[in-house]
Scaffold this active site. Structure first.
Site, PDB file in Angstrom:
ATOM      1  NE  ARG A 119     -28.306  50.488  12.623  1.00  0.00           N
ATOM      2  CZ  ARG A 119     -28.267  51.371  11.572  1.00  0.00           C
ATOM      3  NH1 ARG A 119     -27.120  51.990  11.290  1.00  0.00           N
ATOM      4  NH2 ARG A 119     -29.299  51.351  10.975  1.00  0.00           N
ATOM      5  CE  LYS A 141     -27.320  39.128  32.167  1.00  0.00           C
ATOM      6  NZ  LYS A 141     -27.729  38.657  33.267  1.00  0.00           N
ATOM      7  CD  GLU A 183     -27.782  41.388  43.263  1.00  0.00           C
ATOM      8  OE1 GLU A 183     -27.350  40.196  42.782  1.00  0.00           O
ATOM      9  OE2 GLU A 183     -28.624  41.803  42.523  1.00  0.00           O
ATOM     10  CE  LYS A 225     -22.046  41.117  36.690  1.00  0.00           C
ATOM     11  NZ  LYS A 225     -23.364  41.927  36.666  1.00  0.00           N
ATOM     12  CD  GLU A 235     -27.539  35.028  31.854  1.00  0.00           C
ATOM     13  OE1 GLU A 235     -27.361  36.256  32.476  1.00  0.00           O
ATOM     14  OE2 GLU A 235     -28.688  34.532  31.980  1.00  0.00           O
ATOM     15  NE  ARG A 239     -23.734  38.342  32.703  1.00  0.00           N
ATOM     16  CZ  ARG A 239     -23.117  39.499  32.257  1.00  0.00           C
ATOM     17  NH1 ARG A 239     -22.349  39.839  31.260  1.00  0.00           N
ATOM     18  NH2 ARG A 239     -23.733  40.594  33.067  1.00  0.00           N
ATOM     19  CG  ASN A 243     -29.573  35.938  36.327  1.00  0.00           C
ATOM     20  OD1 ASN A 243     -29.420  37.108  36.724  1.00  0.00           O
ATOM     21  ND2 ASN A 243     -29.280  35.633  35.418  1.00  0.00           N
ATOM     22  CG  HIS A 246     -31.150  37.707  40.207  1.00  0.00           C
ATOM     23  ND1 HIS A 246     -30.523  37.261  41.081  1.00  0.00           N
ATOM     24  CD2 HIS A 246     -31.151  38.853  39.997  1.00  0.00           C
ATOM     25  CE1 HIS A 246     -29.636  38.361  41.516  1.00  0.00           C
ATOM     26  NE2 HIS A 246     -29.815  39.372  40.872  1.00  0.00           N
ATOM     27  CG  HIS A 250     -36.086  39.629  38.045  1.00  0.00           C
ATOM     28  ND1 HIS A 250     -35.092  39.233  36.802  1.00  0.00           N
ATOM     29  CD2 HIS A 250     -35.256  40.375  38.608  1.00  0.00           C
ATOM     30  CE1 HIS A 250     -33.970  39.763  36.820  1.00  0.00           C
ATOM     31  NE2 HIS A 250     -34.060  40.469  37.989  1.00  0.00           N
ATOM     32  CG  HIS A 263     -32.940  43.997  42.170  1.00  0.00           C
ATOM     33  ND1 HIS A 263     -33.563  43.258  41.218  1.00  0.00           N
ATOM     34  CD2 HIS A 263     -31.557  43.704  41.944  1.00  0.00           C
ATOM     35  CE1 HIS A 263     -32.704  42.546  40.533  1.00  0.00           C
ATOM     36  NE2 HIS A 263     -31.482  42.694  41.163  1.00  0.00           N
TER      37      HIS A 263
END
Ligand code: NAD
Ligand code: GLY
Length: 354
Positions: A119, A141, A183, A225, A235, A239, A243, A246, A250, A263
Protein backbone atom coordinates in the site's frame (compact mmCIF):
# COMPACT_ATOMS: atom_id res chain seq x y z
CA UNK A 1 26.95 23.42 -7.90
CA UNK A 2 23.29 22.46 -7.82
CA UNK A 3 19.96 24.27 -7.75
CA UNK A 4 17.12 23.27 -5.45
CA UNK A 5 13.39 23.77 -5.91
CA UNK A 6 10.86 22.59 -3.34
CA UNK A 7 7.51 21.07 -4.26
CA UNK A 8 5.44 22.45 -1.37
CA UNK A 9 3.00 19.74 -0.26
CA UNK A 10 3.00 20.03 3.52
CA UNK A 11 4.48 16.95 5.15
CA UNK A 12 4.97 15.39 1.70
CA UNK A 13 7.07 18.32 0.41
CA UNK A 14 10.21 17.32 -1.45
CA UNK A 15 13.23 18.80 -3.19
CA UNK A 16 14.08 18.78 -6.87
CA UNK A 17 17.87 18.97 -7.05
CA UNK A 18 19.26 20.03 -10.44
CA UNK A 19 22.93 20.03 -11.38
CA UNK A 20 25.78 18.50 -13.36
CA UNK A 21 27.69 15.37 -12.37
CA UNK A 22 25.23 14.42 -9.63
CA UNK A 23 24.82 10.75 -10.65
CA UNK A 24 28.02 8.97 -9.66
CA UNK A 25 29.17 12.14 -7.89
CA UNK A 26 29.16 13.28 -4.29
CA UNK A 27 25.39 13.48 -3.88
CA UNK A 28 24.29 11.13 -1.09
CA UNK A 29 20.91 9.57 -1.89
CA UNK A 30 20.97 7.16 1.07
CA UNK A 31 19.76 9.91 3.41
CA UNK A 32 16.54 10.03 1.37
CA UNK A 33 15.86 6.28 1.61
CA UNK A 34 13.20 5.08 4.04
CA UNK A 35 15.56 2.40 5.39
CA UNK A 36 18.66 0.50 4.37
CA UNK A 37 17.21 -1.33 1.33
CA UNK A 38 16.36 -0.12 -2.13
CA UNK A 39 15.30 -1.45 -5.50
CA UNK A 40 16.57 0.51 -8.48
CA UNK A 41 14.18 0.19 -11.42
CA UNK A 42 15.70 1.00 -14.78
CA UNK A 43 15.63 -0.37 -18.33
CA UNK A 44 17.89 -2.21 -20.72
CA UNK A 45 19.12 1.00 -22.39
CA UNK A 46 19.76 3.10 -19.29
CA UNK A 47 21.23 0.36 -17.06
CA UNK A 48 24.53 0.04 -18.97
CA UNK A 49 24.88 3.84 -19.03
CA UNK A 50 24.12 4.88 -15.46
CA UNK A 51 23.32 2.01 -13.08
CA UNK A 52 26.88 1.50 -11.85
CA UNK A 53 27.32 5.24 -11.34
CA UNK A 54 24.10 5.47 -9.36
CA UNK A 55 25.33 2.76 -7.00
CA UNK A 56 27.94 5.27 -5.82
CA UNK A 57 25.12 7.62 -4.71
CA UNK A 58 23.68 4.77 -2.66
CA UNK A 59 26.85 3.55 -0.95
CA UNK A 60 26.09 1.70 2.26
CA UNK A 61 22.56 0.70 1.20
CA UNK A 62 21.56 -2.80 0.20
CA UNK A 63 20.81 -2.35 -3.51
CA UNK A 64 18.84 -4.60 -5.85
CA UNK A 65 17.96 -3.71 -9.40
CA UNK A 66 15.47 -4.66 -12.06
CA UNK A 67 15.94 -3.81 -15.71
CA UNK A 68 12.72 -3.54 -17.73
CA UNK A 69 12.27 -3.83 -21.47
CA UNK A 70 12.61 -0.42 -23.12
CA UNK A 71 9.68 1.39 -24.68
CA UNK A 72 6.18 2.83 -24.29
CA UNK A 73 4.77 -0.50 -25.51
CA UNK A 74 6.08 -2.08 -22.27
CA UNK A 75 4.41 0.48 -19.98
CA UNK A 76 1.99 -2.20 -18.84
CA UNK A 77 0.66 -3.91 -15.75
CA UNK A 78 2.97 -6.80 -16.56
CA UNK A 79 6.01 -4.53 -16.02
CA UNK A 80 4.56 -3.51 -12.66
CA UNK A 81 4.16 -7.19 -11.80
CA UNK A 82 7.85 -7.81 -12.61
CA UNK A 83 8.82 -5.14 -10.06
CA UNK A 84 6.36 -6.41 -7.44
CA UNK A 85 7.66 -9.98 -7.91
CA UNK A 86 11.22 -8.78 -7.32
CA UNK A 87 10.15 -6.96 -4.15
CA UNK A 88 8.30 -10.01 -2.83
CA UNK A 89 11.11 -12.41 -3.72
CA UNK A 90 13.60 -10.25 -1.87
CA UNK A 91 11.25 -10.10 1.16
CA UNK A 92 11.23 -6.32 0.96
CA UNK A 93 9.53 -4.61 3.90
CA UNK A 94 7.66 -1.34 4.17
CA UNK A 95 10.93 0.50 4.79
CA UNK A 96 12.26 -0.37 1.35
CA UNK A 97 12.57 2.36 -1.28
CA UNK A 98 12.00 2.17 -5.03
CA UNK A 99 14.38 4.31 -7.10
CA UNK A 100 13.46 5.04 -10.74
CA UNK A 101 16.46 5.54 -13.02
CA UNK A 102 15.40 6.40 -16.58
CA UNK A 103 12.87 8.29 -18.64
CA UNK A 104 9.18 8.87 -18.07
CA UNK A 105 8.24 5.29 -18.90
CA UNK A 106 10.48 3.83 -16.18
CA UNK A 107 9.43 6.58 -13.74
CA UNK A 108 5.70 6.05 -14.30
CA UNK A 109 5.95 2.25 -13.95
CA UNK A 110 8.30 2.26 -10.95
CA UNK A 111 6.25 4.93 -9.19
CA UNK A 112 3.06 2.92 -9.62
CA UNK A 113 4.77 -0.23 -8.29
CA UNK A 114 5.98 1.82 -5.28
CA UNK A 115 2.42 3.10 -4.73
CA UNK A 116 1.04 -0.47 -4.77
CA UNK A 117 3.63 -2.47 -2.85
CA UNK A 118 2.42 -2.92 0.72
CA UNK A 119 0.00 0.00 0.00
CA UNK A 120 2.88 2.37 -0.62
CA UNK A 121 6.62 2.47 -0.10
CA UNK A 122 9.13 5.30 -0.50
CA UNK A 123 9.92 6.41 -4.04
CA UNK A 124 12.80 8.36 -5.54
CA UNK A 125 13.10 9.74 -9.08
CA UNK A 126 16.38 9.97 -10.98
CA UNK A 127 15.13 11.10 -14.43
CA UNK A 128 17.50 10.77 -17.40
CA UNK A 129 15.49 12.17 -20.35
CA UNK A 130 14.67 15.83 -20.87
CA UNK A 131 10.98 14.99 -20.81
CA UNK A 132 11.29 13.22 -17.46
CA UNK A 133 13.48 15.99 -16.02
CA UNK A 134 11.03 18.77 -16.90
CA UNK A 135 7.76 16.95 -16.38
CA UNK A 136 7.10 13.32 -15.52
CA UNK A 137 9.43 12.98 -12.50
CA UNK A 138 7.72 15.88 -10.71
CA UNK A 139 4.21 15.85 -9.32
CA UNK A 140 3.49 12.28 -8.31
CA UNK A 141 1.47 11.00 -11.26
CA UNK A 142 2.36 7.35 -11.77
CA UNK A 143 0.81 4.62 -13.85
CA UNK A 144 0.67 2.44 -16.93
CA UNK A 145 -1.31 2.10 -20.14
CA UNK A 146 -4.35 -0.12 -20.64
CA UNK A 147 -4.81 -1.89 -24.01
CA UNK A 148 -7.75 0.50 -24.56
CA UNK A 149 -6.10 3.74 -23.54
CA UNK A 150 -3.10 5.71 -22.40
CA UNK A 151 -2.28 6.09 -18.66
CA UNK A 152 -5.67 4.72 -17.64
CA UNK A 153 -4.32 2.80 -14.63
CA UNK A 154 -2.41 4.69 -11.99
CA UNK A 155 -2.09 6.44 -8.66
CA UNK A 156 -0.77 9.64 -7.17
CA UNK A 157 2.42 8.82 -5.31
CA UNK A 158 4.89 11.62 -4.67
CA UNK A 159 8.63 10.96 -4.68
CA UNK A 160 10.84 11.87 -1.70
CA UNK A 161 13.33 13.60 -3.94
CA UNK A 162 13.88 14.21 -7.65
CA UNK A 163 17.59 14.11 -8.53
CA UNK A 164 18.23 15.68 -11.94
CA UNK A 165 21.71 15.24 -13.38
CA UNK A 166 21.67 17.28 -16.58
CA UNK A 167 24.86 15.55 -17.77
CA UNK A 168 22.82 12.40 -18.41
CA UNK A 169 21.32 14.24 -21.40
CA UNK A 170 24.66 13.93 -23.18
CA UNK A 171 23.78 10.37 -24.21
CA UNK A 172 20.14 11.14 -25.06
CA UNK A 173 19.30 10.71 -28.77
CA UNK A 174 18.30 13.92 -30.57
CA UNK A 175 14.79 12.70 -31.31
CA UNK A 176 14.20 12.17 -27.56
CA UNK A 177 15.64 15.60 -26.74
CA UNK A 178 13.19 17.19 -29.17
CA UNK A 179 10.31 15.23 -27.64
CA UNK A 180 11.26 16.69 -24.24
CA UNK A 181 11.27 20.18 -25.74
CA UNK A 182 7.56 19.77 -26.49
CA UNK A 183 6.80 19.75 -22.74
CA UNK A 184 9.18 22.70 -22.21
CA UNK A 185 7.33 24.72 -24.87
CA UNK A 186 4.08 23.67 -23.17
CA UNK A 187 5.03 25.52 -19.95
CA UNK A 188 5.65 28.75 -21.83
CA UNK A 189 2.43 28.38 -23.78
CA UNK A 190 0.23 27.72 -20.75
CA UNK A 191 1.70 29.86 -18.01
CA UNK A 192 4.73 32.01 -18.77
CA UNK A 193 4.93 34.19 -21.88
CA UNK A 194 8.38 35.50 -20.86
CA UNK A 195 9.67 31.95 -20.80
CA UNK A 196 8.07 31.43 -24.24
CA UNK A 197 9.94 34.54 -25.49
CA UNK A 198 13.17 33.11 -24.02
CA UNK A 199 12.56 29.79 -25.79
CA UNK A 200 12.10 31.59 -29.10
CA UNK A 201 15.51 33.16 -28.58
CA UNK A 202 17.29 30.06 -27.31
CA UNK A 203 15.78 27.07 -29.10
CA UNK A 204 18.95 26.47 -31.17
CA UNK A 205 21.11 26.43 -27.98
CA UNK A 206 18.74 23.87 -26.49
CA UNK A 207 18.88 21.71 -29.60
CA UNK A 208 22.66 21.73 -29.43
CA UNK A 209 22.50 20.79 -25.72
CA UNK A 210 24.23 23.96 -24.56
CA UNK A 211 24.53 23.29 -20.79
CA UNK A 212 23.56 26.79 -19.60
CA UNK A 213 20.45 26.87 -21.79
CA UNK A 214 19.42 23.36 -20.74
CA UNK A 215 19.90 24.19 -17.06
CA UNK A 216 17.68 27.28 -17.37
CA UNK A 217 14.94 25.47 -19.32
CA UNK A 218 14.86 22.57 -16.85
CA UNK A 219 14.84 24.82 -13.79
CA UNK A 220 12.09 27.12 -15.12
CA UNK A 221 9.97 24.13 -16.21
CA UNK A 222 10.32 22.49 -12.79
CA UNK A 223 9.47 25.75 -11.01
CA UNK A 224 6.31 26.16 -13.08
CA UNK A 225 5.27 22.55 -12.56
CA UNK A 226 6.04 22.69 -8.83
CA UNK A 227 3.82 25.79 -8.44
CA UNK A 228 0.86 24.19 -10.21
CA UNK A 229 1.22 20.88 -8.33
CA UNK A 230 1.46 22.70 -4.97
CA UNK A 231 -1.82 24.49 -5.77
CA UNK A 232 -3.71 21.39 -6.92
CA UNK A 233 -1.93 18.12 -6.21
CA UNK A 234 -4.75 15.78 -7.28
CA UNK A 235 -5.95 17.70 -10.33
CA UNK A 236 -9.29 18.86 -9.04
CA UNK A 237 -8.81 22.10 -10.96
CA UNK A 238 -5.81 24.08 -12.20
CA UNK A 239 -3.39 21.16 -12.56
CA UNK A 240 -5.31 20.07 -15.65
CA UNK A 241 -3.63 22.94 -17.58
CA UNK A 242 -0.45 20.79 -17.55
CA UNK A 243 -2.33 18.55 -19.97
CA UNK A 244 -2.35 21.19 -22.74
CA UNK A 245 -2.21 19.23 -26.00
CA UNK A 246 -2.44 15.90 -24.19
CA UNK A 247 -6.08 15.01 -24.95
CA UNK A 248 -5.17 15.05 -28.64
CA UNK A 249 -1.67 13.73 -28.00
CA UNK A 250 -2.75 10.67 -26.01
CA UNK A 251 -5.31 9.83 -28.71
CA UNK A 252 -2.62 10.07 -31.41
CA UNK A 253 -0.28 7.80 -29.44
CA UNK A 254 -3.01 5.27 -28.86
CA UNK A 255 -4.34 5.27 -32.44
CA UNK A 256 -0.91 4.95 -34.05
CA UNK A 257 0.20 2.23 -31.63
CA UNK A 258 2.40 3.09 -28.64
CA UNK A 259 5.93 4.07 -29.58
CA UNK A 260 5.20 4.97 -33.21
CA UNK A 261 5.18 8.67 -32.37
CA UNK A 262 6.97 9.61 -29.15
CA UNK A 263 4.85 11.09 -26.36
CA UNK A 264 6.42 14.53 -26.85
CA UNK A 265 5.84 14.41 -30.61
CA UNK A 266 2.16 13.60 -30.13
CA UNK A 267 1.86 16.37 -27.52
CA UNK A 268 3.49 18.84 -29.95
CA UNK A 269 0.88 18.19 -32.64
CA UNK A 270 -1.77 18.14 -29.89
CA UNK A 271 -0.75 21.61 -28.67
CA UNK A 272 -1.26 23.04 -32.15
CA UNK A 273 -4.66 21.32 -32.39
CA UNK A 274 -5.66 22.73 -28.98
CA UNK A 275 -4.31 26.15 -29.97
CA UNK A 276 -6.49 26.09 -33.06
CA UNK A 277 -9.55 24.99 -31.08
CA UNK A 278 -8.88 27.90 -28.69
CA UNK A 279 -9.53 30.41 -31.46
CA UNK A 280 -6.54 32.59 -30.44
CA UNK A 281 -5.26 35.17 -32.91
CA UNK A 282 -3.52 33.72 -35.96
CA UNK A 283 -0.34 35.63 -35.09
CA UNK A 284 -0.17 33.85 -31.69
CA UNK A 285 -0.90 30.48 -33.21
CA UNK A 286 1.86 31.14 -35.74
CA UNK A 287 4.34 31.77 -32.91
CA UNK A 288 3.45 28.43 -31.33
CA UNK A 289 3.68 26.69 -34.72
CA UNK A 290 7.03 28.28 -35.59
CA UNK A 291 8.66 27.44 -32.25
CA UNK A 292 7.37 23.85 -32.39
CA UNK A 293 8.64 23.49 -35.96
CA UNK A 294 12.04 24.97 -35.06
CA UNK A 295 12.26 22.40 -32.25
CA UNK A 296 11.95 19.72 -34.95
CA UNK A 297 8.53 18.59 -33.81
CA UNK A 298 5.34 17.80 -35.74
CA UNK A 299 2.71 20.51 -35.91
CA UNK A 300 -0.06 18.45 -37.53
CA UNK A 301 -1.65 15.16 -36.53
CA UNK A 302 -1.14 12.06 -38.65
CA UNK A 303 -3.97 11.20 -41.05
CA UNK A 304 -6.12 9.14 -38.70
CA UNK A 305 -9.52 10.70 -39.29
CA UNK A 306 -11.81 12.38 -36.79
CA UNK A 307 -13.87 9.28 -35.94
CA UNK A 308 -10.88 7.31 -34.72
CA UNK A 309 -9.36 10.18 -32.78
CA UNK A 310 -12.65 11.21 -31.16
CA UNK A 311 -13.34 7.63 -30.12
CA UNK A 312 -9.90 7.39 -28.47
CA UNK A 313 -10.45 10.73 -26.73
CA UNK A 314 -13.69 9.54 -25.13
CA UNK A 315 -11.59 7.82 -22.44
CA UNK A 316 -9.73 11.04 -21.57
CA UNK A 317 -9.43 11.44 -17.81
CA UNK A 318 -10.53 15.08 -17.87
CA UNK A 319 -13.95 14.21 -19.34
CA UNK A 320 -16.93 14.77 -17.03
CA UNK A 321 -20.43 13.34 -17.55
CA UNK A 322 -19.19 11.90 -20.88
CA UNK A 323 -18.36 15.42 -22.09
CA UNK A 324 -14.79 16.09 -23.16
CA UNK A 325 -12.94 18.97 -21.55
CA UNK A 326 -9.99 20.66 -23.21
CA UNK A 327 -7.14 22.84 -22.06
CA UNK A 328 -7.42 25.92 -24.27
CA UNK A 329 -5.56 29.22 -24.47
CA UNK A 330 -7.04 32.64 -23.75
CA UNK A 331 -3.73 33.96 -25.01
CA UNK A 332 -0.29 32.50 -25.48
CA UNK A 333 0.93 32.09 -21.87
CA UNK A 334 -2.57 31.83 -20.35
CA UNK A 335 -4.41 28.48 -20.34
CA UNK A 336 -7.76 27.39 -18.91
CA UNK A 337 -9.87 24.22 -18.85
CA UNK A 338 -13.29 24.15 -20.47
CA UNK A 339 -16.02 21.95 -21.85
CA UNK A 340 -17.23 24.88 -23.95
CA UNK A 341 -15.75 24.41 -27.41
CA UNK A 342 -16.95 24.19 -30.98
CA UNK A 343 -17.94 20.59 -31.90
CA UNK A 344 -17.60 21.33 -35.61
CA UNK A 345 -14.25 23.02 -34.99
CA UNK A 346 -13.08 19.90 -33.15
CA UNK A 347 -14.24 17.66 -36.00
CA UNK A 348 -12.41 19.77 -38.60
CA UNK A 349 -9.20 19.90 -36.54
CA UNK A 350 -9.22 16.11 -36.05
CA UNK A 351 -9.79 15.54 -39.77
CA UNK A 352 -6.92 17.81 -40.79
CA UNK A 353 -4.19 15.16 -40.46
CA UNK A 354 -1.36 15.12 -42.94
P1 NAD B 1 11.10 7.06 -22.32
O1 NAD B 1 11.03 6.82 -20.88
O2 NAD B 1 10.59 6.01 -23.24
O3 NAD B 1 12.60 7.41 -22.70
C1 NAD B 1 12.93 7.67 -24.03
C2 NAD B 1 14.08 6.80 -24.54
O4 NAD B 1 15.32 7.31 -24.06
C3 NAD B 1 14.02 5.36 -24.09
O5 NAD B 1 14.47 4.53 -25.12
C4 NAD B 1 15.02 5.33 -22.92
O6 NAD B 1 15.54 4.05 -22.69
C5 NAD B 1 16.06 6.25 -23.42
N1 NAD B 1 16.89 6.94 -22.42
C6 NAD B 1 16.51 7.40 -21.23
N2 NAD B 1 17.50 8.12 -20.68
C7 NAD B 1 18.53 8.10 -21.55
C8 NAD B 1 19.81 8.68 -21.56
N3 NAD B 1 20.21 9.50 -20.60
N4 NAD B 1 20.63 8.40 -22.59
C9 NAD B 1 20.21 7.61 -23.63
N5 NAD B 1 18.99 7.07 -23.69
C10 NAD B 1 18.16 7.33 -22.66
O7 NAD B 1 10.31 8.40 -22.73
P2 NAD B 1 10.15 9.81 -22.00
O8 NAD B 1 9.92 10.77 -23.09
O9 NAD B 1 11.18 10.05 -21.01
O10 NAD B 1 8.78 9.63 -21.19
C11 NAD B 1 7.56 9.45 -21.83
C12 NAD B 1 6.57 8.87 -20.86
O11 NAD B 1 6.37 9.77 -19.79
C13 NAD B 1 5.22 8.58 -21.46
O12 NAD B 1 4.79 7.30 -21.09
C14 NAD B 1 4.33 9.63 -20.83
O13 NAD B 1 3.01 9.21 -20.71
C15 NAD B 1 4.98 9.83 -19.51
N6 NAD B 1 4.70 11.10 -18.86
C16 NAD B 1 4.31 11.08 -17.56
C17 NAD B 1 4.08 12.27 -16.89
C18 NAD B 1 3.72 12.24 -15.43
O14 NAD B 1 3.37 13.30 -14.90
N7 NAD B 1 3.83 11.13 -14.77
C19 NAD B 1 4.21 13.50 -17.56
C20 NAD B 1 4.63 13.48 -18.89
C21 NAD B 1 4.86 12.28 -19.54
N1 GLY C 1 1.83 15.90 -17.05
C1 GLY C 1 0.63 16.36 -16.41
C2 GLY C 1 0.68 16.42 -14.94
O1 GLY C 1 1.66 16.06 -14.31
O2 GLY C 1 -0.27 16.79 -14.33
Amino acid sequence: MSERITVELGERSYPIVIGRGLVGGEFDLTQHLAGGDCLVVTNQTVAPLYLESLRRNLEGASIQSVSLEDGEAFKTLSAVETILDTLVESRANRDTSVVALGGGVVGDIAGFAAACYMRGVAFIQVPTTLLAQVDSSVGGKTGVNHPKGKNLIGAFHQPRIVLIDTDTLETLPDRELKAGLAEVIKYGAIADIEFFDWLEENIESLLSKEPGALAHAIKRSCELKAQVVAEDERESGRRAILNFGHTFGHAIEYCLGYGEWLHGEAVAAGMLMAGELSGIAEQQLARLRDLTERAGLPTRPPALGAAKLLDAMSLDKKALNKKLRFVLLRDLGDAYVTSDYSETGLQTICDAGS
